[in-house]
Write an enzyme that holds these catalytic residues in place. Structure first.
Site, PDB file in Angstrom:
ATOM      1  N   CYS A 121       0.821  -1.222   0.000  1.00 40.03           N
ATOM      2  CA  CYS A 121       0.000   0.000   0.000  1.00 40.03           C
ATOM      3  C   CYS A 121       0.850   1.265   0.000  1.00 40.03           C
ATOM      4  CB  CYS A 121      -0.932  -0.010   1.219  1.00 40.03           C
ATOM      5  SG  CYS A 121      -1.945   1.479   1.338  1.00 40.03           S
ATOM      6  N   ARG A 168      -0.099   4.566   3.009  1.00 44.07           N
ATOM      7  CA  ARG A 168       0.019   4.281   4.440  1.00 44.07           C
ATOM      8  C   ARG A 168       0.318   5.469   5.346  1.00 44.07           C
ATOM      9  NH1 ARG A 168       4.171  -0.450   4.724  1.00 44.07           N
ATOM     10  NH2 ARG A 168       4.595  -0.058   2.507  1.00 44.07           N
ATOM     11  N   TRP A 173      -9.157   5.634  -0.116  1.00 39.04           N
ATOM     12  CA  TRP A 173      -9.725   6.229  -1.324  1.00 39.04           C
ATOM     13  C   TRP A 173      -8.850   5.832  -2.488  1.00 39.04           C
ATOM     14  CZ3 TRP A 173      -8.332   9.185   2.996  1.00 39.04           C
ATOM     15  CH2 TRP A 173      -7.046   9.733   2.945  1.00 39.04           C
ATOM     16  N   GLU A 202      -5.324   3.317 -10.353  1.00 43.51           N
ATOM     17  CA  GLU A 202      -6.015   2.043 -10.108  1.00 43.51           C
ATOM     18  C   GLU A 202      -7.186   1.893 -11.066  1.00 43.51           C
ATOM     19  OE1 GLU A 202      -6.405   2.930  -5.598  1.00 43.51           O
ATOM     20  OE2 GLU A 202      -6.234   0.763  -5.773  1.00 43.51           O
TER      21      GLU A 202
END
Ligand code: ARG
Length: 358
Positions: A65, A68, A231, A236
């Site tokens: 991720c 973070r 979010w 993506e």
């Protein structure tokens, strides 16, 4: 020999007391309580405060991720007392609503008890239908789950953007299906200011990615239903969900709208189409007031996370292959350094989908 449940619990409880700077006497009391519970019942129950801390640290430990920096700002809902499918469904709808927050997205997790399973990959996800000619209407990623839902009696519209129903299973019982009211689904219609023809395609994406098929691993316990969301980062959607050939595969359409020379790869039409698709995602989310981060900003935020971890004398871990953005990766600092991909607990783990039996 793998560590016993108590050993894993102890490691977690010690981390909790030491990071939060809580008194040693209290820690000893809590450890004896956990030990006694495990001896008597075979398991133990983290307090809501322990669970809250664990869910946040699990995010901090999520090597893949890039988002973070915000790990401490996770809203944690403790829903471990719910055991009826209807009540679980209500809690999931509440999660969708609270996380969506009218577009100002709040990072949220809802943790259910260990016997609960959610069949959905994400709480909001588009269905995918295989047509007779082998093509797919909707999201090819959802073909299997869609077939399961239809099998359970789901009546669908068969459009390219049908939101799948929720499928909830308690203690290996029969799966129960729940429709998500359209009124709580925030959809963002995609448009591009420089290419009006794009606006007419009816392309959209949902506002909030709520991963619901990963297990939260805390102190030797596995919460298999613990949907969480942050979010979106624009890539993506623009560089993967809408662009991958085995997803919505929109680059050729974008290339046509942009009137690019698609007869030669060397025109870099794919790259040009990709960038403009990402621009469309950024523009549209902004126009509809929905939280979204671009990959350059996200990388800078990740840099701050790395510095924070260093200041806190914690060894940061990461998965380079996932952290680099799929668009212009070498323009971010992440590309130019290695990351240690060791997995620490608490964490979020993959698990087998309940509808896949081997
Ligand atoms: N990549 C996934 C998707 O496109 C979502 C994963 C979680 N992403 C996030 N920004 N929290 O749906």
């Amino acid at each position: 020999m793998p560590p016993s449940l108590y050993e894993q619990a102890k490691q977690f409880i010690e981390q909790y007391y030491s990071e939060l700077g809580l008194p040693e006497e209290e820690k000893q009391l809590r450890l004896s309580e956990v030990q006694a519970d495990i001896d008597a019942t075979g398991t133990y129950e983290p307090t809501t405060s322990e669970l809250t801390y664990g869910a946040k640290v699990a995010w901090r430990n999520s090597n893949r991720c890039i988002g973070r920096l915000f790990w401490e700002k996770l809203h944690v809902n403790d829903a471990r007392h719910l055991d009826k499918e209807e009540d679980i469904a209500e809690a999931l709808l509440h999660h969708i609503n609270e996380a969506t927050n009218g577009g100002k997205i709040r990072s949220t997790i809802t943790v259910f008890s260990e016997g609960v399973r959610i069949w959905n990959h994400q709480l909001l996800r588009y269905a995918g239908y295989v047509n007779e000619d082998g093509s797919v209407t909707g999201d090819p990623h959802s073909v299997e789950m869609t077939a399961q839902c239809l099998n359970l009696g789901w009546q669908s519209q068969r459009t390219a953007f049908d939101i799948l129903p929720l499928v909830i299973q308690v203690n290996d019982g029969a799966p129960a299906l729940f429709l998500i009211p359209e009124s709580i689904i925030l959809r963002v219609p995609l448009q591009h200011s420089a290419y009006p023809a794009f606006d007419d395609l009816g392309i959209e994406w949902y506002a909030v990615p709520i991963i619901s098929d990963m297990a939260l691993d805390i102190g030797g316990l596995l919460y298999r239903a613990a949907p969480f969301n942050g979010w979106y980062m624009e890539t993506e959607i623009g560089a993967r969900n809408l662009a991958d050939e085995d997803r919505y595969n929109l680059l050729p359409m974008m290339g046509e709208i942009m009137q690019l020379n698609m007869t030669h790869e060397s025109s870099l039409w794919r790259d040009k189409a990709l960038v403009e698709l990402n621009v469309a995602v950024l523009e549209s989310f902004r126009k509809h007031g929905v939280t979204l981060v671009d990959h350059h900003t996200a990388a800078k935020q990740f840099k701050r996370f790395e510095m924070n971890e260093q200041k806190a004398c914690r060894h940061m871990t990461g998965d380079w292959t996932w952290l680099i953005p799929p668009v212009s990766p070498a323009t971010t600092h992440i590309f130019h350094q290695p990351y240690d991909n060791t997995m620490h607990s608490p964490n979020y783990l993959y698990q087998q989908a309940p509808y896949k039996v081997d």
